[in-house]
Design a protein around this motif. Structure first.
Motif, short mmCIF file in Angstrom:
data_model
loop_
_atom_site.label_atom_id
_atom_site.label_comp_id
_atom_site.label_asym_id
_atom_site.label_seq_id
_atom_site.Cartn_x
_atom_site.Cartn_y
_atom_site.Cartn_z
N THR A 149 0.86 -1.17 0.00
CA THR A 149 0.00 0.00 0.00
C THR A 149 0.91 1.23 0.00
O THR A 149 2.07 1.14 -0.38
N THR A 150 0.39 2.38 0.40
CA THR A 150 1.21 3.60 0.49
C THR A 150 1.03 4.22 1.86
O THR A 150 0.09 3.87 2.60
N ASP A 151 1.89 5.17 2.19
CA ASP A 151 1.78 5.84 3.49
C ASP A 151 0.75 6.96 3.47
O ASP A 151 0.66 7.73 4.42
N MET A 199 -9.61 -2.33 1.98
CA MET A 199 -10.57 -3.42 1.83
C MET A 199 -10.13 -4.44 0.77
O MET A 199 -10.23 -5.65 0.99
N ALA A 200 -9.65 -3.98 -0.37
CA ALA A 200 -9.26 -4.89 -1.44
C ALA A 200 -8.07 -5.75 -1.02
O ALA A 200 -8.05 -6.97 -1.22
N ILE A 201 -7.08 -5.10 -0.41
CA ILE A 201 -5.89 -5.82 0.06
C ILE A 201 -6.28 -6.85 1.12
O ILE A 201 -5.87 -8.01 1.08
N PRO A 229 -6.73 2.56 10.71
CA PRO A 229 -7.86 2.25 9.83
C PRO A 229 -7.84 0.81 9.31
O PRO A 229 -8.90 0.20 9.15
N MET A 230 -6.65 0.28 9.05
CA MET A 230 -6.55 -1.11 8.58
C MET A 230 -7.12 -2.06 9.62
O MET A 230 -7.84 -3.01 9.28
N LEU A 231 -6.84 -1.82 10.88
CA LEU A 231 -7.34 -2.67 11.96
C LEU A 231 -8.86 -2.62 12.01
O LEU A 231 -9.53 -3.65 12.18
#
Length: 378
Positions: A204-206, A212-214, A237-239
Motif C-alpha cells: 500500500t502507500t503511506d 478493503m481490497a488488500i 484504519p486497517m485494523l
C-alpha cells in the motif's frame, strides 16, 4: 558642575561598554530539528519536537559556558512532511543556516537522503526514530542513532510470533517506504527461518486509508497474523477494516510505527486492537533510567501529546550538547570526534556509540494492547 557631568558621562559610557561586553559573552547555539509537522504523521512530529524543546529549556536552565561564553540554546524547527524531497531541502536549509547540529529526522525515508546533505556540509545529526539499518551503510561520521534498528525490531517480533504464540501463517503488508519495507523484510526473513509460512504479500502507500481490497485478498489465504510495515496512520484504519471483514481474530504485528496509544483513536477503538503486537526500539518508560520522571514533566508541559519518540529526541539534543561541552566548542569539526566518544546517562539509556554511529547495546521491547492502552511484555 562640569566635572560632575563629565564623571556621569564617563560612568554611563562604562556601563554601556560593560553591557556590550556582557552581550558579546553570550553565544547562541542553534540545534535543528526535522520531522513531519504537517500531514498524517504530524502527531509524531509534534512529539519529537516537544522532546527537543524540553531539552532546550533544560539546557538553558543550566547556565552552560563553552569557550568562555555563556550559551543560549535555541531550536530551529523544520517540517519535512515525511517526504524525501522535502527532507533534503530542509536539511540543506539547516546547513545554510549553519546550525551546530540536528536532531532528526523521524522517517527512514527522509533521514537516509538527508544524511548525505548533512555529511556534505559537515553537520552531525542524531536520530531517535529512523530505524532502517541502511542509514549507516554510507559510513558518514556525521550520522548517529540512539534507538535500536529494524534488525532488532523485525527479528524480535518474528521470534515472539513463532516461539511465544506458535503462529504458523503470516501475510505481509508494507507501505513501500524505506522504514515500512525495511522492517517488513527483516520480519519476513526471520519468520521464514523460524518455520512460519508467508502466505501472501501486499503493498500500500503511506497516504492510503482504504485497505478493503488488500485485506479481502489476504483473508482468502487464512493467515494467523498480518505483519504491517508502516505507521499508525494506516495501521489504525486497517485494523478497523479487518474487524469489518470478520478478521478480528487475526493478529496484527508491526514495528514502532504502530506502537502508540494513538492506535486506539485511529482504529476507532476496534476490539481487534487487543490482537496487536508491536515492538519499540528501546526500554519501556518504566524501565528507562529516567523515563517515569521525564514523562511526568512532559505531560505537565504537553498534555495528551506523547507518542513514542519524545524521550529519544530529548536525549539526542542532550547528547549533542554534551559533546560540545566536552569539546569546549560548538564547531562541528571540533566536537564530532567527542560525539563518537559519548558516554552519556540519558533518560532512555546510558548512551554510547559504535564506531559507525549505531547505539551500543540497544534495548527492544514488545508491547500488546489492553483496554486501549499499550502494555509492555517483560
Amino acid at each position: 558642575m562640569f566635572m560632575q557631568m563629565k564623571l556621569i558621562v564617563i560612568a554611563a559610557a562604562a556601563a554601556v561598554a560593560c553591557s556590550q561586553a556582557m552581550a558579546q559573552d553570550v553565544q547562541v547555539i542553534r540545534i535543528g530539528h526535522v520531522a513531519p509537522m504537517s500531514g498524517a504523521q504530524a502527531h509524531f512530529g509534534r512529539d519529537n519536537e516537544n522532546g527537543v524543546l524540553m531539552a532546550i529549556d533544560d539546557l538553558n536552565s543550566q547556565n552552560i559556558v563553552i569557550a568562555g561564553k555563556k550559551i543560549k540554546w535555541e531550536m530551529q524547527g523544520e517540517d519535512d512532511a515525511a517526504d524525501p524531497k522535502q527532507g533534503t531541502a530542509v536539511a540543506q536549509k539547516l546547513c545554510d543556516a549553519k546550525v551546530a547540529g540536528v536532531v532528526g529526522h523521524l522517517n527512514s525515508g527522509t533521514t537516509i537522503p538527508a544524511s548525505k546533505v548533512y555529511n556534505d556540509c559537515g553537520i552531525p545529526h542524531v536520530t531517535g526514530a529512523a530505524t532502517n539499518p541502511a542509514l549507516m551503510k554510507p559510513g558518514y561520521n556525521t550520522t548517529f542513532r540512539i534507538i535500536a534498528n529494524d534488525n532488532a525490531l523485525g527479528a524480535g517480533l518474528a521470534y515472539y510470533a513463532a516461539d511465544a504464540l506458535k503462529l504458523k501463517k503470516f501475510a505481509i503488508i508494507d507501505d513501500r517506504t524505506a522504514y515500512g519495507q525495511g522492517v517488513a523484510e527483516v520480519f519476513k526473513k526471520t519468520a521464514a527461518a523460524k518455520g512460519i509460512q508467508i502466505v501472501d504479500e501486499q503493498f500500500t502507500t503511506d497516504k492510503a486509508t482504504d485497505f478493503m481490497a488488500i485485506l479481502t485478498a489476504v483473508k482468502a489465504k487464512a493467515p494467523d497474523g498480518i505483519f504491517y510495515g508502516g505507521m499508525n496512520s494506516q495501521a489504525g484504519p486497517m485494523l478497523r477494516q479487518m474487524e469489518q471483514l470478520g478478521m478480528g481474530n487475526v493478529r496484527m504485528f508491526g514495528g514502532d510505527g504502530i506502537c502508540t496509544e494513538e492506535m486506539t483513536k485511529l482504529s476507532g477503538n476496534a476490539k481487534a486492537l487487543n490482537n496487536v503486537v508491536c515492538a519499540e526500539g528501546g526500554a519501556s518508560l518504566v524501565k528507562m533510567p529516567g523515563g517515569e520522571a521525564w514523562k511526568k514533566r512532559y505531560d505537565a508541559k504537553y498534555p495528551n501529546q506523547y507518542q513514542i519518540y519524545g524521550p529519544y529526541t530529548y536525549d539526542a539534543t542532550m547528547v549533542l550538547a554534551d559533546a560540545m561541552k566536552r569539546a569546549n566548542s560548538w564547531n562541528p569539526k571540533v566536537y564530532i570526534p567527542f560525539l563518537l566518544k559519548t558516554n552519556y546517562k540519558g533518560v532512555t539509556a546510558n548512551i554510547a556509540f559504535e564506531p559507525n554511529g549505531e547505539l551500543k547495546n540497544p534495548a527492544m521491547t514488545i508491547y500488546i494492547f489492553k483496554d486501549g492502552k499499550r502494555v509492555p511484555l517483560g
